[in-house]
Design a protein around this motif. Structure first.
Motif, PDB file in Angstrom:
ATOM      1  N   ARG A 315      31.169  75.343  58.047  1.00  9.27           N
ATOM      2  CA  ARG A 315      30.508  74.654  56.934  1.00  9.27           C
ATOM      3  C   ARG A 315      31.453  74.491  55.746  1.00  9.27           C
ATOM      4  O   ARG A 315      31.533  73.409  55.145  1.00  9.27           O
ATOM      5  N   ILE A 316      32.184  75.553  55.410  1.00  9.68           N
ATOM      6  CA  ILE A 316      33.131  75.492  54.293  1.00  9.68           C
ATOM      7  C   ILE A 316      34.254  74.507  54.615  1.00  9.68           C
ATOM      8  O   ILE A 316      34.693  73.732  53.745  1.00  9.68           O
ATOM      9  N   ALA A 317      34.731  74.516  55.853  1.00 13.87           N
ATOM     10  CA  ALA A 317      35.785  73.571  56.246  1.00 13.87           C
ATOM     11  C   ALA A 317      35.293  72.135  56.127  1.00 13.87           C
ATOM     12  O   ALA A 317      36.019  71.248  55.645  1.00 13.87           O
ATOM     13  N   ALA A 318      34.072  71.884  56.565  1.00 14.99           N
ATOM     14  CA  ALA A 318      33.513  70.534  56.465  1.00 14.99           C
ATOM     15  C   ALA A 318      33.339  70.115  55.010  1.00 14.99           C
ATOM     16  O   ALA A 318      33.503  68.935  54.659  1.00 14.99           O
ATOM     17  N   ARG A 319      33.035  71.095  54.150  1.00 15.39           N
ATOM     18  CA  ARG A 319      32.842  70.798  52.724  1.00 15.39           C
ATOM     19  C   ARG A 319      34.167  70.471  52.040  1.00 15.39           C
ATOM     20  O   ARG A 319      34.263  69.520  51.257  1.00 15.39           O
ATOM     21  N   TYR A 320      35.202  71.256  52.328  1.00 13.38           N
ATOM     22  CA  TYR A 320      36.449  71.126  51.598  1.00 13.38           C
ATOM     23  C   TYR A 320      37.447  70.148  52.229  1.00 13.38           C
ATOM     24  O   TYR A 320      38.303  69.611  51.520  1.00 13.38           O
ATOM     25  N   ALA A 321      37.374  69.953  53.524  1.00 12.96           N
ATOM     26  CA  ALA A 321      38.393  69.131  54.200  1.00 12.96           C
ATOM     27  C   ALA A 321      38.532  67.734  53.591  1.00 12.96           C
ATOM     28  O   ALA A 321      39.654  67.248  53.401  1.00 12.96           O
ATOM     29  N   PRO A 322      37.428  67.039  53.273  1.00 14.10           N
ATOM     30  CA  PRO A 322      37.590  65.705  52.676  1.00 14.10           C
ATOM     31  C   PRO A 322      38.218  65.741  51.274  1.00 14.10           C
ATOM     32  O   PRO A 322      38.756  64.736  50.812  1.00 14.10           O
ATOM     33  N   LEU A 323      38.147  66.905  50.598  1.00 11.80           N
ATOM     34  CA  LEU A 323      38.668  67.029  49.239  1.00 11.80           C
ATOM     35  C   LEU A 323      40.098  67.535  49.212  1.00 11.80           C
ATOM     36  O   LEU A 323      40.835  67.248  48.263  1.00 11.80           O
ATOM     37  N   TYR A 324      40.475  68.297  50.227  1.00  7.91           N
ATOM     38  CA  TYR A 324      41.724  69.054  50.181  1.00  7.91           C
ATOM     39  C   TYR A 324      42.927  68.124  50.149  1.00  7.91           C
ATOM     40  O   TYR A 324      43.140  67.324  51.059  1.00  7.91           O
ATOM     41  N   ALA A 325      43.689  68.251  49.086  1.00  7.65           N
ATOM     42  CA  ALA A 325      44.909  67.459  48.918  1.00  7.65           C
ATOM     43  C   ALA A 325      46.044  68.419  48.641  1.00  7.65           C
ATOM     44  O   ALA A 325      46.236  68.837  47.486  1.00  7.65           O
ATOM     45  N   PRO A 326      46.775  68.849  49.671  1.00 10.10           N
ATOM     46  CA  PRO A 326      47.846  69.835  49.467  1.00 10.10           C
ATOM     47  C   PRO A 326      48.836  69.361  48.417  1.00 10.10           C
ATOM     48  O   PRO A 326      49.344  68.241  48.495  1.00 10.10           O
ATOM     49  N   PRO A 327      49.105  70.178  47.411  1.00 15.77           N
ATOM     50  CA  PRO A 327      50.046  69.769  46.362  1.00 15.77           C
ATOM     51  C   PRO A 327      51.448  69.612  46.910  1.00 15.77           C
ATOM     52  O   PRO A 327      51.888  70.394  47.754  1.00 15.77           O
TER      53      PRO A 327
END
Length: 332
Positions: A315-327
């Motif tokens: 659930r957390i992966a599904a929530r954050y994956a679309p947002l995650y932008a590695p610096p």
């Protein structure tokens, strides 16, 4: 909008990994697609143990349609090991699941990894040159500095030190290293979509040192680090007594807490909800989450392992994956 694709690694075949993966898929209701990297024979046994049937689809990349998908590496013949026993066969297999999932993520076929538990001893017996997931992932992705964040509900905890003797962890509490670590925390919180995160330092000593009566690290190292960071524009505060700061963060006063040593943050999160605490690895080219527990060899194959932490990791992966932008830049 395209839903994220999560690669679920099966974990050590002799542990509870196969069961919690199958249990999670049997209760799947997430806005995400699941692609399991594992062994069909072991997963079939987990289905039998749990009394469920998963409608697998063979994984062909790029994935099309709806899953759950299965990439069968066929590398863990159930005849060669027993549930609950440490085995080099299982150590090697668990490493191969992670390696293949990393390849899929780096190729853009999946958006995040969710890893079931592996055994450090089984890896060692298989002569795998990594002690755990974080070390594997750093090596396989050539990441410079990966950070661990625990999340339960909206409480997020970062670990300044992790697998170190307590004496050595205390010795590392120095202003310069605290500043560097805190900058990374802000960098990766922003990579999760938080523009102006609020971060708190947990204190090292009881009552935050009680003005130096119970220890001087707060006065000499942590408070100066906080002051320096605030001058740089970061919204950070503390150090706060560790017996209260996690509660206030859970109530919404802070977006994250920096725990100074392993058990300080683990106790806070696992006491709050042992079965729904999730480990998140940041600093990789992709997001990785995992349950907060191990292989649980003592209950493996018995059909009693709870799957909630694996489900929450998805659930957390599904929530954050679309947002995650590695610096692209490192913190200095």
């Amino acid at each position: 909008m395209k839903v994220p694709v999560l690669a679920l690694t099966m974990g050590d075949p002799a542990g509870v990994g196969p069961e919690i993966v199958v249990g999670t898929l049997a209760h799947w209701g997430l806005e995400a697609e699941a692609c399991v990297v594992g062994d069909r024979r072991v997963l079939a046994e987990a289905e039998r143990i749990l009394g469920v049937s998963i409608p697998w689809k063979e994984a062909r990349f790029p994935l099309e349609g709806n899953g759950p998908f299965l990439l069968d590496l066929a590398n863990a013949d159930p005849k060669t090991f027993s549930f609950g026993e440490i085995s080099p066969v299982c150590g090697q297999a668990s490493f191969e699941y992670v390696r293949k999932a990393v390849e899929l993520a780096l190729s853009g076929f999946v958006d995040a990894l969710v890893t079931a538990p592996i055994s450090k001893e089984a890896l060692h017996r298989a002569s795998v040159p990594y002690i755990g997931h974080t070390e594997m992932l750093e090596a396989l992705t050539q990441a410079k500095e990966a950070l661990t964040m625990f999340q339960v509900g909206d409480l997020r905890v970062f670990f300044f030190t992790r697998h170190l003797p307590l004496r050595e962890a205390i010795a590392r509490v120095k202003q310069e290293t605290l500043v560097h670590f805190a900058r990374l925390v802000f960098l990766y919180l922003r990579a999760l979509g938080m523009e102006n995160p609020r971060v708190a330092f947990a204190a090292l000593n009881p009552h935050a040192g009680e003005g130096g009566l119970l220890g001087r690290e707060e006065q000499e190292e942590i408070a100066p680090a906080v002051s320096f960071l605030r001058q740089e524009g970061y919204e950070i505060s503390g150090p706060y007594p560790a017996d209260s700061v996690f509660f206030f963060a859970f109530q919404g006063k802070f977006d994250a807490v920096i725990s100074l040593y392993h058990d300080q943050g683990h106790i806070a999160t696992k006491c709050l909800d042992f079965f729904r605490t999730v480990s998140v690895t940041l600093g990789l080219p992709f997001l990785r989450t995992s349950p907060d527990h191990g292989t649980a060899f003592d209950i493996a194959g018995k059909g009693v392992a709870r799957f909630e932490s694996m489900y929450e990791a998805c659930r957390i992966a599904a929530r954050y994956a679309p947002l995650y932008a590695p610096p692209l830049e490192d913190a200095t």
